[in-house]
Design a protein around this motif. Structure first.
Motif: not given
Length: 110
Positions: A6-11, A55-57, A61-66, A100-110
């Protein structure tokens, strides 16, 4: 198919929303306003923000580890875009979407 939390979908949703907002505001709002709104560094930053968000989305979506790396860069670009749009003025929709995107991406990158 990989599982999307759900966190990834939100991001992903925030990235796609920011992509859409930056692209549409640059192509309509900024071009119509002129002046500082079409100053090359501002316009390029908005285009870069739209691109890294998409690109991040896509990486998520493709499940890249990067995706953590693209999300980290996306957060940085979105913060810069938000600051720049705030300075130019009359771009609150873009500022909000970028933050909003920056905050969500920061959380996803952690």
């Amino acid at each position: 198919m990989h599982h999307i939390s759900q966190d990834m979908q939100n991001c992903i949703d925030e990235c796609l929303r920011c992509h859409s907002t930056c692209l549409s505001m640059a192509m309509s709002h900024c071009l119509e306003k002129g002046g500082q709104h079409v100053e090359p560094s501002h316009f390029r930053l908005m285009m870069a923000c739209a691109e890294i968000c998409q690109t991040s989305a896509n990486f998520m979506l493709m499940g890249s580890e990067l995706h953590k790396r693209t999300c980290a860069v996306c957060a940085e670009v979105c913060e810069e875009c938000a600051r720049n749009c705030e300075q130019v003025g009359d771009m609150q929709e873009c500022v909000d979407a970028c933050r909003r995107c920056a905050e969500s991406c920061r959380n996803m990158a952690a």
